[in-house]
Motif scaffolding. Structure first.
Motif, short mmCIF file in Angstrom:
data_model
loop_
_atom_site.label_atom_id
_atom_site.label_comp_id
_atom_site.label_asym_id
_atom_site.label_seq_id
_atom_site.Cartn_x
_atom_site.Cartn_y
_atom_site.Cartn_z
N THR A 66 -5.04 -1.08 -11.13
CA THR A 66 -5.91 -1.53 -10.06
C THR A 66 -6.11 -0.45 -9.02
OG1 THR A 66 -6.32 -3.36 -8.49
CG2 THR A 66 -4.08 -2.51 -8.61
N TYR A 67 -7.29 -0.45 -8.43
CA TYR A 67 -7.66 0.49 -7.38
C TYR A 67 -7.40 -0.13 -6.03
CZ TYR A 67 -10.78 3.19 -4.33
OH TYR A 67 -11.30 3.94 -3.30
N VAL A 68 -6.80 0.66 -5.11
CA VAL A 68 -6.45 0.17 -3.78
C VAL A 68 -7.15 1.05 -2.74
CG1 VAL A 68 -4.57 -0.48 -2.23
CG2 VAL A 68 -4.18 -0.45 -4.70
N PRO A 69 -8.35 0.69 -2.30
CA PRO A 69 -9.09 1.55 -1.37
C PRO A 69 -8.40 1.72 -0.02
CG PRO A 69 -10.18 -0.58 -1.63
CD PRO A 69 -9.11 -0.52 -2.66
N GLU A 70 -7.56 0.76 0.38
CA GLU A 70 -6.87 0.88 1.66
C GLU A 70 -5.82 1.99 1.67
OE1 GLU A 70 -7.87 -3.47 0.82
OE2 GLU A 70 -6.92 -1.79 -0.24
N ALA A 71 -5.36 2.39 0.49
CA ALA A 71 -4.32 3.43 0.37
C ALA A 71 -4.99 4.80 0.31
CB ALA A 71 -3.45 3.18 -0.86
N GLU A 72 -5.41 5.29 1.46
CA GLU A 72 -6.24 6.50 1.50
C GLU A 72 -5.43 7.75 1.79
OE1 GLU A 72 -10.06 8.30 4.01
OE2 GLU A 72 -9.52 6.19 4.16
N ILE A 73 -5.77 8.83 1.08
CA ILE A 73 -5.19 10.14 1.36
C ILE A 73 -6.33 11.16 1.50
CG2 ILE A 73 -2.94 9.77 0.28
CD1 ILE A 73 -5.49 11.86 -1.56
N ILE A 74 -6.02 12.28 2.15
CA ILE A 74 -6.93 13.42 2.21
C ILE A 74 -6.50 14.41 1.15
CG2 ILE A 74 -7.84 15.28 3.63
CD1 ILE A 74 -8.65 12.46 4.53
#
Length: 323
Positions: A189-197
């Motif tokens: 599953t993809y978790v858009p809230e878990a963002e990195i640069i």
């Protein structure tokens, strides 16, 4: 939250490793184990990393593969979940780790992966790739293809014991692992809230080599995959048009006028050179990898970052003593 092990692969990352480790120790989740797998760095990477509460492992450069370095780190891990990040990324928010791990409450989830964005050094064309691969909002509820990315991902350690990473691959060990997990009945599953640069500042040659080795790996994972010269021409042209369209709307076309075609040329020429076999794969996966961002504009403002604590990187050169 159960104990989490974070595995970081690195080689000559002195410009980035300190910032990443600073971001990790500022996470709201504290029960962490950080494992750094170094593959023969000749700069200050190891010295900088050693200032932080980490477990340092080493692998000889001649023995390195992406899968081998990961297996070494996973073998040393003791957490229930293993988070995998590249050394040249850093999290945006203090709850990044909590968001990335949260879907594991569902026992059928084998892998999660989070959103990625570039910084000021990232090529505009690669920013478009990030927007396509990692949208601001989850667009697929039940992902049926194995696309994921180990620059920002997490897996179940118990499942890794059943499916170690393929050490022979030249890249895309993450996609290969996800494909095998799905075959066992698990989901990703993809978790858009878990963002990195994700920091990339590559020369054209390095861009070419990156996409070439990933194409070599993809044809190994999917032996019937194809990429003809006409595919190179079609995808180069369509992505070029898409990038110019979005750059014009973002009012950055002039400053990126030459870098966009150079990046796309290296991307697709490297991909073409990496393929020798013919066949077909899942159309959704092909669209994810190659197809350009649509020629339409939507409100790009995200509601994900409201009231979320950001990370202070102003003093990342001054590590804390413990987590």
């Amino acid at each position: 939250m159960s104990k989490v092990s974070i595995v970081i692969r690195c080689y000559n990352e002195e410009q980035h490793i300190g910032r990443l480790l600073s971001g990790l120790i500022q996470q709201t989740a504290k029960d962490l184990e950080i494992i750094v797998v170094d593959s023969g760095s000749t700069d200050s990477t190891v010295s900088i990393a050693s200032r932080y509460p980490i477990k340092l492992l080493s692998i000889k450069p001649e023995e390195f593969s992406f899968g081998r370095a990961l297996n070494l780190g996973c073998e040393a891990a003791t957490g229930e979940f293993i988070v995998i990040v590249s050394a040249h990324v850093y999290p945006e928010y203090q709850d990044w780790l909590e968001k990335l791990i949260a879907p594991f409450d569902d026992p059928d989830i084998a892998l999660t992966y989070g959103k990625q964005r570039g910084n000021e050094t990232t090529k505009y064309a690669e920013q478009q790739i990030f927007m396509t691969w990692f949208p601001d909002h989850k667009t697929i509820v039940d992902q049926t293809h194995p696309f994921c990315n180990n620059a920002n991902a997490a897996i179940r350690r118990s499942l890794w014991k059943q499916i170690p990473y393929d050490e022979s691959l030249t890249g895309l060990e993450d996609l290969d692992w996800a494909k095998k997990a799905i075959a066992l009945g698990y989901r990703i599953t993809y978790v858009p809230e878990a963002e990195i640069i994700h920091v990339h500042d590559e020369t054209p040659k390095r861009i070419y080599n990156r996409y070439r080795r990933e194409a070599i790996a993809l044809k190994h994972i999917y032996p019937q995959e194809y990429f003809y010269f006409r595919d190179f021409l079609r995808l180069f042209i369509t992505n070029l048009i898409s990038d110019y369209f979005h750059a014009w709307h973002d009012r950055v076309l002039i400053s990126n006028f030459f870098s966009i075609p150079i990046f796309r040329l290296m991307q697709f020429w490297g991909t073409y050179q990496g393929f020798t076999q013919q066949g077909m794969i899942n159309i959704q996966l092909k669209q994810t990898f190659y197809y350009p961002r649509r020629l339409s504009r939507q409100n790009q403002s995200s509601q994900l970052d409201q009231n979320r604590p950001t990370i202070d990187y102003s003093n990342h050169s001054k590590p804390l003593e413990k987590i």
